[in-house]
Scaffold this active site. Structure first.
Site, PDB file in Angstrom:
ATOM      1  N   ASP A  49       0.854  -1.038   0.052  1.00 10.53           N
ATOM      2  CA  ASP A  49      -0.114   0.108   0.126  1.00 10.53           C
ATOM      3  C   ASP A  49       0.836   1.243   0.114  1.00 10.53           C
ATOM      4  OD1 ASP A  49      -1.666   2.249   0.549  1.00 10.53           O
ATOM      5  OD2 ASP A  49      -3.000   1.039   1.860  1.00 10.53           O
ATOM      6  N   SER A 109      -1.421  13.636 -14.760  1.00 10.05           N
ATOM      7  CA  SER A 109      -2.673  13.497 -15.678  1.00 10.05           C
ATOM      8  C   SER A 109      -3.250  14.844 -16.429  1.00 10.05           C
ATOM      9  CB  SER A 109      -3.895  13.001 -14.846  1.00 10.05           C
ATOM     10  OG  SER A 109      -4.849  13.118 -15.469  1.00 10.05           O
ATOM     11  N   ASN A 110      -3.637  14.820 -17.602  1.00 12.41           N
ATOM     12  CA  ASN A 110      -4.296  15.842 -18.166  1.00 12.41           C
ATOM     13  C   ASN A 110      -5.276  16.704 -17.075  1.00 12.41           C
ATOM     14  OD1 ASN A 110      -7.380  15.336 -19.213  1.00 12.41           O
ATOM     15  ND2 ASN A 110      -6.142  13.545 -19.131  1.00 12.41           N
ATOM     16  N   TYR A 134      -8.963  14.628  -7.800  1.00 13.45           N
ATOM     17  CA  TYR A 134      -7.759  13.790  -8.377  1.00 13.45           C
ATOM     18  C   TYR A 134      -6.682  14.524  -9.297  1.00 13.45           C
ATOM     19  CZ  TYR A 134      -6.403  11.135 -12.176  1.00 13.45           C
ATOM     20  OH  TYR A 134      -5.141  10.355 -13.156  1.00 13.45           O
ATOM     21  N   ARG A 172     -13.584  13.053 -27.646  1.00  9.13           N
ATOM     22  CA  ARG A 172     -12.508  13.855 -27.051  1.00  9.13           C
ATOM     23  C   ARG A 172     -11.001  13.361 -27.046  1.00  9.13           C
ATOM     24  NH1 ARG A 172     -10.878  12.566 -21.786  1.00  9.13           N
ATOM     25  NH2 ARG A 172      -9.564  14.004 -20.786  1.00  9.13           N
TER      26      ARG A 172
HETATM   27  P1  NAI Z   1      -5.782   2.130 -12.666  1.00 10.31           P
HETATM   28  O1  NAI Z   1      -6.752   2.512 -11.890  1.00 10.31           O
HETATM   29  O2  NAI Z   1      -6.014   0.863 -13.705  1.00 10.31           O
HETATM   30  O3  NAI Z   1      -4.488   1.455 -12.013  1.00 10.31           O
HETATM   31  C1  NAI Z   1      -3.982   2.071 -10.892  1.00 10.31           C
HETATM   32  C2  NAI Z   1      -3.454   0.966  -9.974  1.00 10.31           C
HETATM   33  O4  NAI Z   1      -3.178   1.609  -8.685  1.00 10.31           O
HETATM   34  C3  NAI Z   1      -4.571  -0.046  -9.696  1.00 10.31           C
HETATM   35  O5  NAI Z   1      -4.204  -1.243  -9.893  1.00 10.31           O
HETATM   36  C4  NAI Z   1      -4.733   0.150  -8.130  1.00 10.31           C
HETATM   37  O6  NAI Z   1      -5.257  -1.021  -7.284  1.00 10.31           O
HETATM   38  C5  NAI Z   1      -3.313   0.889  -7.767  1.00 10.31           C
HETATM   39  N1  NAI Z   1      -3.419   1.643  -6.485  1.00 10.31           N
HETATM   40  C6  NAI Z   1      -4.263   2.278  -5.970  1.00 10.31           C
HETATM   41  N2  NAI Z   1      -4.239   2.569  -4.562  1.00 10.31           N
HETATM   42  C7  NAI Z   1      -3.188   2.271  -4.165  1.00 10.31           C
HETATM   43  C8  NAI Z   1      -2.474   2.072  -3.100  1.00 10.31           C
HETATM   44  N3  NAI Z   1      -2.949   2.841  -1.905  1.00 10.31           N
HETATM   45  N4  NAI Z   1      -1.316   1.425  -2.816  1.00 10.31           N
HETATM   46  C9  NAI Z   1      -0.966   0.935  -4.194  1.00 10.31           C
HETATM   47  N5  NAI Z   1      -1.447   0.743  -5.384  1.00 10.31           N
HETATM   48  C10 NAI Z   1      -2.783   1.315  -5.225  1.00 10.31           C
HETATM   49  O7  NAI Z   1      -5.085   3.383 -13.470  1.00 10.31           O
HETATM   50  P2  NAI Z   1      -4.349   3.324 -14.917  1.00 10.31           P
HETATM   51  O8  NAI Z   1      -5.326   3.702 -15.989  1.00 10.31           O
HETATM   52  O9  NAI Z   1      -3.636   2.100 -15.111  1.00 10.31           O
HETATM   53  O10 NAI Z   1      -3.434   4.468 -14.491  1.00 10.31           O
HETATM   54  C11 NAI Z   1      -2.173   4.337 -14.178  1.00 10.31           C
HETATM   55  C12 NAI Z   1      -1.659   5.804 -13.805  1.00 10.31           C
HETATM   56  O11 NAI Z   1      -1.530   6.565 -14.915  1.00 10.31           O
HETATM   57  C13 NAI Z   1      -2.499   6.470 -12.772  1.00 10.31           C
HETATM   58  O12 NAI Z   1      -1.557   6.870 -11.683  1.00 10.31           O
HETATM   59  C14 NAI Z   1      -3.344   7.392 -13.345  1.00 10.31           C
HETATM   60  O13 NAI Z   1      -3.690   8.536 -12.445  1.00 10.31           O
HETATM   61  C15 NAI Z   1      -2.316   7.860 -14.428  1.00 10.31           C
HETATM   62  N6  NAI Z   1      -3.143   8.434 -15.791  1.00 10.31           N
HETATM   63  C16 NAI Z   1      -3.642   7.215 -16.564  1.00 10.31           C
HETATM   64  C17 NAI Z   1      -4.491   7.655 -17.682  1.00 10.31           C
HETATM   65  C18 NAI Z   1      -4.974   6.958 -18.591  1.00 10.31           C
HETATM   66  O14 NAI Z   1      -5.427   7.110 -19.706  1.00 10.31           O
HETATM   67  N7  NAI Z   1      -4.870   5.375 -18.341  1.00 10.31           N
HETATM   68  C19 NAI Z   1      -4.369   9.140 -17.884  1.00 10.31           C
HETATM   69  C20 NAI Z   1      -3.781   9.972 -17.020  1.00 10.31           C
HETATM   70  C21 NAI Z   1      -3.237   9.445 -15.983  1.00 10.31           C
HETATM   71  C1  15L Z   2      -7.145  10.163 -16.239  1.00 15.58           C
HETATM   72  O1  15L Z   2      -6.362  10.827 -15.622  1.00 15.58           O
HETATM   73  C2  15L Z   2      -7.614   8.804 -15.913  1.00 15.58           C
HETATM   74  O2  15L Z   2      -6.595   8.032 -15.122  1.00 15.58           O
HETATM   75  C3  15L Z   2      -7.951   7.975 -17.230  1.00 15.58           C
HETATM   76  O3  15L Z   2      -8.921   6.882 -16.580  1.00 15.58           O
HETATM   77  C4  15L Z   2      -8.804   8.565 -18.183  1.00 15.58           C
HETATM   78  O4  15L Z   2      -9.939   8.838 -17.692  1.00 15.58           O
HETATM   79  C5  15L Z   2      -7.779   9.986 -18.562  1.00 15.58           C
HETATM   80  O5  15L Z   2      -7.550  10.880 -17.551  1.00 15.58           O
HETATM   81  C6  15L Z   2      -8.851  10.928 -19.464  1.00 15.58           C
HETATM   82  O6  15L Z   2      -8.829  12.124 -19.337  1.00 15.58           O
HETATM   83  O7  15L Z   2      -9.430  10.329 -20.519  1.00 15.58           O
END
Ligand code: NAI
Ligand code: 15L
Length: 265
Positions: A49, A109-110, A134, A172
């Site tokens: 965590d 993030s954006n 967020y 978008r």
């Molecule tokens: P996701 O939500 O699928 O993965 C995030 C992971 O972090 C999850 O597996 C979750 O279990 C873990 N997590 C949450 N709280 C935690 C904690 N307290 N300790 C340890 N692990 C924890 O998100 P995704 O889409 O894989 O994104 C990865 C990163 O990229 C995130 O930080 C997100 O904010 C950022 N991001 C992603 C975007 C996208 O388009 N996928 C866009 C902008 C930013």
């Molecule tokens: C983010 O920051 C989120 O993690 C992802 O799930 C998408 O929603 C992305 O931005 C977005 O703006 O499309």
């Protein structure tokens, strides 16, 4: 890299990148609070965590690069964001201080700038305009990383990811989409560049429709190759274009700007 740490490895991006990351380091240390499955031969699993300072200290030991994907990735309650994205970031940077300052790629993030309108073009000097708690937590992460850079020389790439999915999921995302191939190439540049510093980088493909100027990070040599435009016809056929006065059409952060505050009580 000898050992690369990947936080959030069980999440959407972690799973999409997992196999590709195996090529970048001798050992990939995968961490999350969610199930990580079985380890491949060059992987080690360390559930943790991010809010647990002692566990994060142990997690970072022995790593020479950190891909920090872990945390709350959408709008949520302040208590969850506080633990994972705020305390978690502080724990990670303190652990990096104690263990030789491994280079970090921070998945920002954006939503740090979500309140800009889609008819505005911005660069990395444009003031932050977060669109929710967020987004505010990602602004905190960028500020924290910058402070550790100014004070101690800790290098971090602050990658403001647009929308990193297999393909754009709505209109978008024709502007915000980053392909998995382009993200993989960016990770490679960040960890192999001789000098990184602490740049803000727009994590976006070479889309025809674009709001963000990445020229300040050109020195890294990252040249995204994909273009969301090839999905436009498919999207048009699958879903209606949102009305012009819908947040999804008006704001760079899209629907996030219209999300209520998720209150703990
Ligand atoms: P996701 O939500 O699928 O993965 C995030 C992971 O972090 C999850 O597996 C979750 O279990 C873990 N997590 C949450 N709280 C935690 C904690 N307290 N300790 C340890 N692990 C924890 O998100 P995704 O889409 O894989 O994104 C990865 C990163 O990229 C995130 O930080 C997100 O904010 C950022 N991001 C992603 C975007 C996208 O388009 N996928 C866009 C902008 C930013
Ligand atoms: C983010 O920051 C989120 O993690 C992802 O799930 C998408 O929603 C992305 O931005 C977005 O703006 O499309």
């Amino acid at each position: 890299m000898k050992r690369m740490l990947v936080t959030g490895a069980a999440g959407g991006l972690g799973r999409a990148m997992r196999e590709r990351l195996g090529k970048m380091a001798d050992i990939v240390r995968l961490s999350d609070i969610a199930d990580l499955g079985d380890a491949a031969p060059n992987e080690e699993l360390m559930p943790c965590d991010l809010g647990d300072a002692d566990a994060v200290m142990a997690l970072v030991e022995g790593c020479d690069g950190i891909l920090h994907l872990g945390g709350i990735s959408v709008e949520d309650t302040f208590s969850k964001i506080l633990n994972a994205n705020i305390a978690g970031l502080y724990n990670l940077y303190e652990a990096a201080q104690a263990h030789g300052q491994p280079r970090i790629l921070f998945a920002s993030s954006n939503h740090t700038i979500g309140f800009y309108r889609q008819d505005e073009h911005i660069d990395t000097t444009s003031p932050m305009r977060p669109d929710g708690l967020y987004g505010v937590s990602k602004c905190f992460g960028e500020a924290l990383a910058r402070m550790y850079y100014e004070k101690f020389g800790q290098e971090t790439a602050l990658v403001r990811i647009g929308s990193c999915f297999e393909k754009p999921r709505n209109h978008r995302m024709l502007a915000t989409w980053m392909s998995f191939d382009d993200f993989e190439a960016l990770i490679g540049r960040v960890f192999h560049a001789p000098l990184l510093g602490c740049p803000i980088i727009w994590g976006v493909s070479d889309n025809d429709c674009s709001w963000w100027d990445n020229s300040a990070a050109a020195y890294l040599g990252w040249r995204p190759k994909d273009n969301a435009e090839i999905f436009r016809a498919e999207l048009d056929a699958a879903i209606p274009t949102p009305p012009k006065d819908d947040p999804a059409s008006l704001y760079q952060g899209g629907p996030f700007v219209a999300e209520p505050i998720h209150r703990d009580r």
